[in-house]
Enzyme design. Sequence first.
Site, mmCIF file in Angstrom:
data_model
loop_
_atom_site.group_PDB
_atom_site.id
_atom_site.type_symbol
_atom_site.label_atom_id
_atom_site.label_comp_id
_atom_site.label_asym_id
_atom_site.label_seq_id
_atom_site.Cartn_x
_atom_site.Cartn_y
_atom_site.Cartn_z
ATOM 1 N N CYS A 167 -5.692 3.206 9.985
ATOM 2 C CA CYS A 167 -6.036 4.726 9.916
ATOM 3 C C CYS A 167 -7.528 4.600 10.116
ATOM 4 O O CYS A 167 -8.147 5.589 9.758
ATOM 5 C CB CYS A 167 -5.680 5.446 8.565
ATOM 6 S SG CYS A 167 -6.233 4.567 7.106
ATOM 7 N N ASP A 187 0.378 -0.406 4.966
ATOM 8 C CA ASP A 187 -0.440 0.985 5.353
ATOM 9 C C ASP A 187 -1.556 0.941 4.597
ATOM 10 O O ASP A 187 -1.630 1.986 3.477
ATOM 11 C CB ASP A 187 0.454 1.971 4.941
ATOM 12 C CG ASP A 187 0.033 3.360 5.282
ATOM 13 O OD1 ASP A 187 -0.879 3.553 6.171
ATOM 14 O OD2 ASP A 187 0.564 4.384 4.790
ATOM 15 N N PHE A 226 0.922 -1.253 -0.020
ATOM 16 C CA PHE A 226 0.038 -0.082 -0.096
ATOM 17 C C PHE A 226 1.011 1.352 0.055
ATOM 18 O O PHE A 226 0.874 1.887 0.571
ATOM 19 C CB PHE A 226 -0.976 0.031 1.179
ATOM 20 C CG PHE A 226 -1.767 -1.140 1.173
ATOM 21 C CD1 PHE A 226 -2.945 -1.502 0.433
ATOM 22 C CD2 PHE A 226 -1.277 -2.339 2.228
ATOM 23 C CE1 PHE A 226 -3.821 -2.739 0.917
ATOM 24 C CE2 PHE A 226 -2.267 -3.559 2.229
ATOM 25 C CZ PHE A 226 -3.187 -3.626 1.748
ATOM 26 N N ASN A 275 -3.091 -5.946 -6.270
ATOM 27 C CA ASN A 275 -3.949 -5.903 -4.869
ATOM 28 C C ASN A 275 -2.926 -6.833 -3.840
ATOM 29 O O ASN A 275 -2.420 -7.675 -4.188
ATOM 30 C CB ASN A 275 -5.046 -6.933 -5.071
ATOM 31 C CG ASN A 275 -5.950 -6.711 -4.094
ATOM 32 O OD1 ASN A 275 -5.495 -6.763 -2.758
ATOM 33 N ND2 ASN A 275 -7.367 -7.059 -4.406
ATOM 34 N N ALA A 276 -2.728 -5.800 -2.957
ATOM 35 C CA ALA A 276 -1.878 -6.100 -1.859
ATOM 36 C C ALA A 276 -2.193 -7.499 -1.299
ATOM 37 O O ALA A 276 -1.349 -8.364 -0.888
ATOM 38 C CB ALA A 276 -1.594 -5.116 -0.862
ATOM 39 N N ASP A 328 1.148 -1.282 -4.829
ATOM 40 C CA ASP A 328 -0.104 -0.561 -4.763
ATOM 41 C C ASP A 328 -1.122 -0.821 -5.755
ATOM 42 O O ASP A 328 -0.688 -1.235 -7.029
ATOM 43 C CB ASP A 328 0.236 1.235 -5.010
ATOM 44 C CG ASP A 328 -1.007 1.803 -4.162
ATOM 45 O OD1 ASP A 328 -0.860 2.178 -3.070
ATOM 46 O OD2 ASP A 328 -2.087 1.906 -4.553
#
Length: 405
Positions: free
Chosen positions: A348, A308, A237, A287-288, A259
């Site tokens: 987040c 992240d 990410f 796609n992570a 990413d």
Amino acid sequence: AARAHRIMIQVWLRPGTQKAVASGHPWVYRNQIDPAAGDLASMPSAEPGSLVTVHDSRGRYLGSGFYNPRSMITVRLLTHRLETPDDSLIVRRIEEALAFREANRRPDTDSYRLVFAEADRLPGLIVDQYGDTVVLQVLALGMERWQETAAACLVEKLRPARLILKNDDPIRLKEGLELYQRAYYGDLARQVTIRENGLLMKADLDQGQKTGYFLDQKANHARLRRFCAGRRVLDAFCYSGGFALNAAAAGAAAVTAVDISPEAVTLALVNAELNGLSEKITFASANAFDFLREAVAKRQSFDTIVLDPPAFAKSHGARDGARRGYKEINLSAFRLLGPGGILATHSCSYHMPEPMFIETVMEAAWDARRTVRLLAVHRQDFDHPVLGGYPESHYLKSLWVEVIA
Ligand code: SAH
């Protein structure tokens, strides 16, 4: 002030709903408001954006702010004191916010969030400084009336090359605001180059995420450096490459940056070239979740991994799904790390509280059969302050975990 105070519309709360506001919280939700009390009883269609005073169910004054009946957050408070919000209050708040950044500036970094909305007691107002460029964003109807005051004050105090009104966040539509971008002062620059931790980074002010850059991660980008020398680092990410570039600059043996957005990967590559670091970094637009799963299947390994992801939990109700998402990527990361490995893992989502995030990550370690120690817990950088009474202002959790065995 007393006179102005009297002409403001009184909003009264339902019994028993005043606790958060009485403790400094800046929001009043629609369902807290008593439509049959205060002035709303006689003027139920009070003008959106108008100034109001907020009172508990017995009429005691709690604070003043602006009203938007179209929004779930129906009142945003500018003050909890007995004062009338006006230009001078806005200017004073901006001065306070600037002084706090000034006192904490770092010599190798020229870009900061100067105003973080509610957390700086300026609801709905975001101001970011990108080098000599200032970007201002209004996200609440009631703040729109002070945009001019805020912009003029910032130009006068900061003397920037340009000040851009980046009012294109779709969240504005919910407030009944239109979408536009224009230069308030200077030209409408699309891309600017900033300096962060001594690195040059391009920020895309036009199409980029946030207002162009993840300023909230600057301090964590720098923290990564001590876990990089001679190591194989994965930045999942990566967006514009903040972690990946700091890793490469700190002497990583090799860096992989992933990413899902091809535009983000292109921006990260440009940034790597700008700093002469592109030979060390391999970029992948993927796609992570898939990338991590495949890396595990291929028995790959890394020495340091950064996760992240975007906010998985955008509401309280989305919490369980989000937990599963965090669990999965952290589980894969631990499988890719051996003893001595470092995982810097982030959430987040405000709706994923810190204790729950720690628990989720520790469960992932256990499921991957890794024994780990939690080295440190950090949060967003100082320029995204955490305001007492407003827990939503603490949203970014940054866990630093070492694999022991
Ligand atoms: N680490 C970055 C910020 C990351 S923001 C920094 O420090 O600047 C989250 C990023 O995740 C965004 O760039 C978004 O494009 C990307 N993203 C969202 N879903 C993804 C997925 N499933 N796989 C990989 N990347 C994803």
